[in-house]
Design a protein around this motif. Structure first.
Motif: not given
Length: 339
Positions: A283-291, A314-316
């Motif tokens: 919760k609150g975590r945004w992962r940006i890594a494609g594949m 909302t992002v922490s």
């Protein structure tokens, strides 16, 4: 305090999902029971439940802004029409026969909007001076046209899709002021996308042939959606190679594929750490890594809300994957210390 403001957005969405599934399950169960008893299924309860109760529940739970309320209501009505077409037997359809025709009007409107967006993109591309990268020009044109409209990020993502997926177009690397960090080598990101695209290309004709034996209409529908998905994958592949992350004096510009384009102010970042293992969903975590895999974590200040293609969230923490994480960490910490 209003009960709507005290609920988190995720809680309201889950509540809405439970309400929608409960209404659909109840209507479907009653309809099947009446069919089993040999009785006709009346239309009016479905008209009330699917075309009035569900849109009203969406409005009461989500409390949308005026600009998004109409589109949300139309989306819920479309969902109700589609569900009613599946629940009602053909012999009991009267009003629903006319309502189902509206779905084709919606599809035509969606295709028309796509054609208008492509036409606008082509016009902007035609006017771009030689040597200038086309993406900033397109994004600026859409920003001027839609300003702060909630649908603008989604339209910009769609414009990037057509820009990078356009066959035969040579797109150079997107370079702006600042330091640049590529993301295509981390975790075999680009290679994984390439392999997935090849598998889709091999699977598509085989799946189309098998489905065509059962239902030609379903085969062409699924194949058309798969082709659009393949177009998206091709655009993702090219954007991964040519859209690096940029560290500017005032912001960290996060780019990933077609969908992610976020200028994160440096003031929103409280710390940056190295990740030695992939970050799980939280919760609150945004992962940006494609594949690929995440190898760096940006810790944000409390109550930080960031724009996405589907609205604010909302992002922490933002966990990203870059080819040179140590270089980005050093440069970012230097900028944060001097603020």
């Amino acid at each position: 305090m209003s009960p709507y403001t005290s609920w988190s957005e995720s809680r309201r969405r889950w509540t809405l999902a439970v309400v929608v599934l409960s209404v659909l399950a109840t209507d479907a169960g009653v309809a099947r029971w009446l069919q089993h008893q040999g009785q006709p299924v009346p239309e009016w309860p479905l008209l009330v439940d699917l075309l009035a109760v569900l849109p009203l529940a969406w409005w009461m739970l989500m409390r949308p802004r005026a600009r998004t309320a109409l589109w949300g209501m139309l989306g819920m009505v479309s969902l109700g029409i589609t569900a009613g077409a599946w629940i009602l037997p053909d012999t009991d359809k009267q009003w629903w026969t006319w309502l189902e025709a509206l779905r084709w009007l919606g599809l035509a409107a969606l295709l028309l909007a796509q054609l208008m967006l492509v036409a606008q993109a082509l016009r902007e591309l035609w006017l771009i001076p030689p040597g200038q990268h086309p993406e900033p020009v397109l994004m600026s044109a859409l920003a001027r046209r839609f300003r702060d409209h909630p649908i603008r990020p989604l339209l910009q993502a769609d414009a990037r899709l057509w820009l990078y997926a356009w066959p035969g177009r040579q797109v150079q690397q997107l370079i702006d002021n600042g330091l640049h960090f590529e993301t295509w080598r981390q975790g075999q990101n680009l290679s994984n996308q390439q392999a997935f695209g090849i598998l889709l290309a091999v699977e598509l004709p085989l799946a189309h042939g098998l489905m065509h034996l059962w239902s030609p209409a379903l085969a062409w529908t699924v194949s058309a959606l798969s082709l659009y998905g393949g177009l998206f994958l091709w655009a993702e592949y090219r954007t991964t190679r040519w859209r690096p992350i940029s560290l500017r004096a005032d912001a960290l510009h996060l780019r990933s594929g077609v969908l992610v384009d976020l200028a994160l102010p440096l003031g929103a970042i409280s710390a940056v750490t190295r990740l030695d293992r992939p970050a799980p969903r939280a919760k609150g975590r945004w992962r940006i890594a494609g594949m690929g895999r995440t190898n760096l974590c940006l810790h944000l200040r409390p109550d930080c809300r960031l724009p996405t293609v589907l609205g604010e969230r909302t992002v922490s923490e933002i966990c990203i994957g870059v080819d040179e994480p140590e270089r980005l960490i050093a440069a970012l910490r230097e900028r944060l210390e001097t603020r």
